[in-house]
Write a protein that holds these residues in place. Structure first.
Motif, PDB file in Angstrom:
ATOM      1  N   ALA A  24      24.699  64.535  44.095  1.00  0.00           N
ATOM      2  CA  ALA A  24      25.916  65.545  44.118  1.00  0.00           C
ATOM      3  C   ALA A  24      26.463  65.324  45.610  1.00  0.00           C
ATOM      4  O   ALA A  24      27.679  65.216  45.794  1.00  0.00           O
ATOM      5  N   LEU A  25      25.613  65.368  46.319  1.00  0.00           N
ATOM      6  CA  LEU A  25      26.160  65.236  47.779  1.00  0.00           C
ATOM      7  C   LEU A  25      26.884  63.733  48.019  1.00  0.00           C
ATOM      8  O   LEU A  25      27.856  63.882  48.691  1.00  0.00           O
ATOM      9  N   LEU A  26      26.255  62.887  47.708  1.00  0.00           N
ATOM     10  CA  LEU A  26      26.890  61.625  47.771  1.00  0.00           C
ATOM     11  C   LEU A  26      28.275  61.488  46.946  1.00  0.00           C
ATOM     12  O   LEU A  26      29.244  60.888  47.529  1.00  0.00           O
ATOM     13  N   TRP A  34      35.686  61.466  52.218  1.00  0.00           N
ATOM     14  CA  TRP A  34      35.868  60.221  52.543  1.00  0.00           C
ATOM     15  C   TRP A  34      37.530  60.195  52.367  1.00  0.00           C
ATOM     16  O   TRP A  34      38.176  59.710  53.311  1.00  0.00           O
ATOM     17  N   PRO A  35      38.136  60.222  51.321  1.00  0.00           N
ATOM     18  CA  PRO A  35      39.564  60.463  51.044  1.00  0.00           C
ATOM     19  C   PRO A  35      40.179  61.554  52.181  1.00  0.00           C
ATOM     20  O   PRO A  35      41.384  61.215  52.504  1.00  0.00           O
ATOM     21  N   LEU A  36      39.363  62.404  52.424  1.00  0.00           N
ATOM     22  CA  LEU A  36      40.201  63.492  53.564  1.00  0.00           C
ATOM     23  C   LEU A  36      40.396  62.934  54.722  1.00  0.00           C
ATOM     24  O   LEU A  36      41.273  63.052  55.436  1.00  0.00           O
ATOM     25  N   VAL A  37      39.283  62.314  55.150  1.00  0.00           N
ATOM     26  CA  VAL A  37      39.229  61.674  56.489  1.00  0.00           C
ATOM     27  C   VAL A  37      39.893  60.425  56.734  1.00  0.00           C
ATOM     28  O   VAL A  37      40.959  60.282  57.358  1.00  0.00           O
ATOM     29  N   GLU A  38      40.219  59.762  55.663  1.00  0.00           N
ATOM     30  CA  GLU A  38      41.119  58.568  55.482  1.00  0.00           C
ATOM     31  C   GLU A  38      42.653  58.982  55.512  1.00  0.00           C
ATOM     32  O   GLU A  38      43.447  58.485  56.293  1.00  0.00           O
ATOM     33  N   THR A  39      42.745  60.091  54.972  1.00  0.00           N
ATOM     34  CA  THR A  39      44.371  60.717  55.068  1.00  0.00           C
ATOM     35  C   THR A  39      44.613  61.158  56.287  1.00  0.00           C
ATOM     36  O   THR A  39      45.573  60.893  56.616  1.00  0.00           O
ATOM     37  N   PHE A  40      43.704  61.831  56.739  1.00  0.00           N
ATOM     38  CA  PHE A  40      43.928  62.344  58.177  1.00  0.00           C
ATOM     39  C   PHE A  40      43.999  61.141  59.278  1.00  0.00           C
ATOM     40  O   PHE A  40      44.971  61.207  60.212  1.00  0.00           O
ATOM     41  N   ARG A  41      43.367  59.952  58.856  1.00  0.00           N
ATOM     42  CA  ARG A  41      43.640  58.998  59.941  1.00  0.00           C
ATOM     43  C   ARG A  41      44.906  58.045  59.456  1.00  0.00           C
ATOM     44  O   ARG A  41      45.576  57.689  60.518  1.00  0.00           O
ATOM     45  N   LEU A  42      45.278  57.997  58.371  1.00  0.00           N
ATOM     46  CA  LEU A  42      46.633  57.548  58.037  1.00  0.00           C
ATOM     47  C   LEU A  42      47.739  58.416  58.569  1.00  0.00           C
ATOM     48  O   LEU A  42      48.946  57.871  58.955  1.00  0.00           O
ATOM     49  N   SER A  43      47.590  59.580  58.635  1.00  0.00           N
ATOM     50  CA  SER A  43      48.734  60.503  59.293  1.00  0.00           C
ATOM     51  C   SER A  43      49.162  60.120  60.572  1.00  0.00           C
ATOM     52  O   SER A  43      50.074  60.548  61.069  1.00  0.00           O
ATOM     53  N   PHE A  44      48.623  59.464  61.141  1.00  0.00           N
ATOM     54  CA  PHE A  44      48.704  59.148  62.568  1.00  0.00           C
ATOM     55  C   PHE A  44      49.137  57.452  62.864  1.00  0.00           C
ATOM     56  O   PHE A  44      49.152  56.798  63.872  1.00  0.00           O
ATOM     57  N   THR A  45      49.307  57.082  61.743  1.00  0.00           N
ATOM     58  CA  THR A  45      49.736  55.520  61.354  1.00  0.00           C
ATOM     59  C   THR A  45      51.102  55.417  61.012  1.00  0.00           C
ATOM     60  O   THR A  45      51.606  56.552  60.186  1.00  0.00           O
ATOM     61  N   ASP A  46      51.687  54.144  60.938  1.00  0.00           N
ATOM     62  CA  ASP A  46      53.017  53.988  60.295  1.00  0.00           C
ATOM     63  C   ASP A  46      52.730  53.391  59.305  1.00  0.00           C
ATOM     64  O   ASP A  46      53.394  52.157  58.531  1.00  0.00           O
TER      65      ASP A  46
END
Length: 301
Positions: A24-26, A34-46
């Motif tokens: 369940a944790l994995l 992982w999608p939340l972290v990736e979305t946060f990263r993309l928000s600072f890019t073009d």
């Protein structure tokens, strides 16, 4: 020399519960974290269809608020507030009626659920047909009784389209609210009602002084949960209007979808998604704080 206390060796069985939780944790890390972290990263890019992605800092957030995004936020909260308020009021009225000792109430309770049980897309498409000015039932009935003199396209005008999406959302969400409140009302002891009835209390007085205070935790919980669901609702507005006409029904979730998917501006869309996560996180914090407070008071067991 001080004697050392030997700690008991950890048994292999002590790790077994954690091994059971590991899948369940994995899964949570893969599909949520992982999608939340990736979305946060993309928000600072073009990020866009261009394979080359550059870091732009807070430009996406700055651009977002320069393009009437505050109007979208205000429209989202207005849409959510109207919808939730109507669902709570109608849910209370429906629960009171369904809780009455009348013949056939079990069948009536079952008939309340179809708007929530049937697939949402099917129900929304039916409402779209009813809103149609040429062959829709609502426009036709309004002409027959003399309210309007010609066909009226509900989804072609800004205010009418906005209210139409609210009505559709209320129709879909009210059954669940009603059943939830009905369950809360049935948990109230009948001895309280009998004592009040013996003292000559009216039905409205019993509802105001007995029912409403005792189901207040359920009302507060459902209000917050309904606010979260409504704030994040996409299907109803997209199927009926796609955010139109002239952005009259464009909420935050619709604006995010249009920016990221329709216009392929993934970086700007990610910034909007981060704003949605922040708002929903605030709602969740309020919800958990309220649950903790009610639990400490003994209202929730």
């Amino acid at each position: 020399m001080a004697a050392t206390i030997a700690r008991p060796a950890r048994k292999p069985t002590d790790w077994f519960p954690y091994l059971l939780l590991l899948p369940a944790l994995l899964t949570t890390l893969v599909i949520v974290a992982w999608p939340l972290v990736e979305t946060f990263r993309l928000s600072f890019t073009d990020a866009s269809m261009n394979p080359v992605t550059n870091y732009v800092g807070f430009d996406n957030y700055r651009t977002m608020f320069e393009r009437r995004f505050p109007d979208v936020i205000a429209r989202t909260f207005l849409w959510m507030s109207l919808s939730v308020a109507l669902k709570i009021v109608l849910g209370l009225i429906g629960a009171v009626l369904l809780n009455a000792a009348v013949p056939g109430r079990t069948l009536v309770r079952l008939l309340v659920m179809p708007p929530w049980i049937i697939p949402m897309a099917v129900g929304v498409f039916i409402w779209g047909w009813m809103y149609n000015g040429q062959f829709g039932m609502i426009s036709g009935m309004a002409q027959r009784i003399g309210l309007i003199s010609q066909p009226f396209e509900f989804l072609a005008y800004k205010q009418a389209a906005f209210l139409s999406t609210v009505v559709t959302d209320v129709w879909i969400g009210t059954p669940l609210v009603t059943v939830y409140f009905l369950a809360a009302m049935q948990s109230v002891s009948t001895d309280l009602y009998e004592a009040a009835w013996t003292d000559g209390a009216s039905r409205f007085y019993r509802f105001r002084r007995i029912t409403l205070p005792l189901i207040a935790p359920a009302v507060a919980t459902m209000s917050l949960l309904s606010a979260i669901w409504t704030f994040n609702s996409f299907d109803i507005i997209w199927i009926l209007t796609e955010g139109g006409p002239r952005s009259a029904t464009t909420t935050m979730i619709i604006d995010t979808y249009k920016t990221a998917i329709s216009r392929f501006r993934y970086g700007e869309g990610a910034a909007r998604a981060v704003m949605i996560v922040l708002f929903l996180s605030a709602f969740s914090l309020v919800y958990f704080a309220m649950i903790r407070k009610l639990s400490s008071r003994g209202d929730i067991r």
